[in-house]
Scaffold this motif. Structure first.
Motif, short mmCIF file in Angstrom:
data_model
loop_
_atom_site.label_atom_id
_atom_site.label_comp_id
_atom_site.label_asym_id
_atom_site.label_seq_id
_atom_site.Cartn_x
_atom_site.Cartn_y
_atom_site.Cartn_z
N VAL A 29 0.84 -1.21 0.00
CA VAL A 29 0.00 0.00 0.00
C VAL A 29 0.87 1.26 0.00
O VAL A 29 0.61 2.22 -0.74
CB VAL A 29 -0.98 -0.01 1.21
CG1 VAL A 29 -1.62 1.36 1.40
CG2 VAL A 29 -2.05 -1.07 1.01
N GLY A 101 -10.16 2.54 -10.76
CA GLY A 101 -10.48 2.08 -12.12
C GLY A 101 -11.42 3.03 -12.85
O GLY A 101 -11.48 3.02 -14.08
N THR A 110 -10.64 11.48 -8.32
CA THR A 110 -9.36 11.61 -7.61
C THR A 110 -9.58 12.27 -6.24
O THR A 110 -8.84 12.01 -5.30
CB THR A 110 -8.33 12.46 -8.41
OG1 THR A 110 -8.96 13.69 -8.78
CG2 THR A 110 -7.83 11.73 -9.64
N HIS A 113 -10.31 9.22 -4.29
CA HIS A 113 -9.24 8.21 -4.33
C HIS A 113 -8.01 8.65 -3.52
O HIS A 113 -7.45 7.84 -2.79
CB HIS A 113 -8.87 7.97 -5.79
CG HIS A 113 -7.95 6.80 -6.02
ND1 HIS A 113 -8.38 5.49 -5.98
CD2 HIS A 113 -6.63 6.75 -6.31
CE1 HIS A 113 -7.37 4.69 -6.23
NE2 HIS A 113 -6.28 5.42 -6.43
N ALA A 117 -6.77 6.97 -0.01
CA ALA A 117 -5.43 6.36 0.01
C ALA A 117 -4.68 6.77 1.29
O ALA A 117 -4.01 5.95 1.91
CB ALA A 117 -4.64 6.78 -1.23
C1 HEM Z 1 -0.99 8.10 -2.53
C2 HEM Z 1 -1.73 7.10 -2.94
C3 HEM Z 1 -2.39 6.99 -4.29
C4 HEM Z 1 -2.45 7.87 -5.33
C5 HEM Z 1 -1.85 9.26 -5.40
C6 HEM Z 1 -3.20 7.24 -6.38
C7 HEM Z 1 -3.49 7.80 -7.61
C8 HEM Z 1 -4.18 7.20 -8.63
C9 HEM Z 1 -4.53 7.81 -9.89
C10 HEM Z 1 -4.22 9.24 -10.31
C11 HEM Z 1 -5.16 6.87 -10.64
C12 HEM Z 1 -5.72 7.04 -12.08
C13 HEM Z 1 -4.87 6.31 -13.10
C14 HEM Z 1 -5.68 6.13 -14.39
O1 HEM Z 1 -5.91 7.10 -15.09
O2 HEM Z 1 -6.08 4.99 -14.66
C15 HEM Z 1 -5.23 5.68 -9.86
C16 HEM Z 1 -5.78 4.52 -10.29
C17 HEM Z 1 -5.86 3.38 -9.55
N1 HEM Z 1 -5.50 3.23 -8.23
FE1 HEM Z 1 -4.57 4.62 -7.08
N2 HEM Z 1 -3.58 6.00 -5.97
C18 HEM Z 1 -3.12 5.82 -4.69
C19 HEM Z 1 -3.30 4.74 -3.91
C20 HEM Z 1 -3.94 3.60 -4.29
C21 HEM Z 1 -4.13 2.45 -3.44
C22 HEM Z 1 -3.70 2.34 -1.98
C23 HEM Z 1 -4.74 1.51 -4.18
C24 HEM Z 1 -5.10 0.16 -3.68
C25 HEM Z 1 -6.22 -0.40 -3.85
C26 HEM Z 1 -4.98 2.05 -5.52
C27 HEM Z 1 -5.56 1.41 -6.60
C28 HEM Z 1 -5.76 1.94 -7.86
C29 HEM Z 1 -6.29 1.21 -8.99
C30 HEM Z 1 -6.68 -0.25 -9.05
C31 HEM Z 1 -6.34 2.12 -10.07
C32 HEM Z 1 -6.82 1.82 -11.51
C33 HEM Z 1 -5.59 1.60 -12.40
C34 HEM Z 1 -6.01 1.35 -13.85
O3 HEM Z 1 -6.61 2.24 -14.46
O4 HEM Z 1 -5.70 0.25 -14.35
N3 HEM Z 1 -4.47 3.34 -5.54
N4 HEM Z 1 -4.62 5.90 -8.64
#
Ligand code: HEM
Length: 134
Positions: A29, A101, A110, A113, A117
């Motif tokens: 994480v 997703g 966001t 999200h 996080a």
């Molecule tokens: C500081 C922590 C985090 C930040 C800044 C962050 C940021 C982001 C952003 C900007 C996206 C969009 C990406 C896109 O356009 O597809 C994203 C997608 C995603 N995040 Fe996070 N995230 C964080 C933590 C987490 C955590 C802890 C998880 C755990 C479950 C997670 C799971 C996902 C998943 C599964 C996606 C989709 C990816 C895809 O499109 O295939 N994120 N995250």
């Protein structure tokens, strides 16, 4: 004189297993933030390779948290803090991954999200400390 060490051992082994699983999940994480930092570049499209790493990281974190929850439910039932905490951690991770997703089509998500996080990171650090308490 009564012997007390025999029944304690299985609990210790289960606690150690739980500690390893939840500790690894915590590490994954925390790394999610690092991968996000690598794919979010101001003024540019997200870098697909790191988005993929971020997505797979979510799968690994959820898998580890789920197994840790099962260990807590089956072997550490008396530790209600760990049972409830791990179950909540797993459910919130699934929600976080689901919302992540959707970000591609709904960038406003966001706003949920990112703070979620941060909350998950707090819980991810709290659980191993809590597990270390006897
Ligand atoms: C500081 C922590 C985090 C930040 C800044 C962050 C940021 C982001 C952003 C900007 C996206 C969009 C990406 C896109 O356009 O597809 C994203 C997608 C995603 N995040 Fe996070 N995230 C964080 C933590 C987490 C955590 C802890 C998880 C755990 C479950 C997670 C799971 C996902 C998943 C599964 C996606 C989709 C990816 C895809 O499109 O295939 N994120 N995250």
């Amino acid at each position: 004189m009564t012997q007390t060490s025999a029944p304690v051992r299985p609990v210790r082994a289960s606690s150690r297993l739980y500690g390893i699983l939840i500790g690894l999940s915590t590490l994954v994480v925390l790394l999610q933030g690092l991968w996000a930092g690598l794919f979010v570049v101001e003024g540019q499209d997200y870098r697909d390779g790191w988005v993929e790493v971020h997505a797979r990281g979510a799968d690994v974190a959820i898998g580890l948290a789920l197994v840790a929850t099962i260990v807590a439910v089956v072997k550490l039932r008396s530790r209600r803090d760990l049972v409830v905490g791990s179950a909540a951690f797993t459910v919130l991770l699934v929600l976080e991954a689901y919302l992540g997703g959707l970000i591609g089509d709904h960038s406003a998500l966001t706003a949920v999200h990112f703070p979620l996080a941060m909350g998950l990171m707090g819980l991810a650090v709290w659980l191993p400390f809590r597990a270390a308490r006897r």
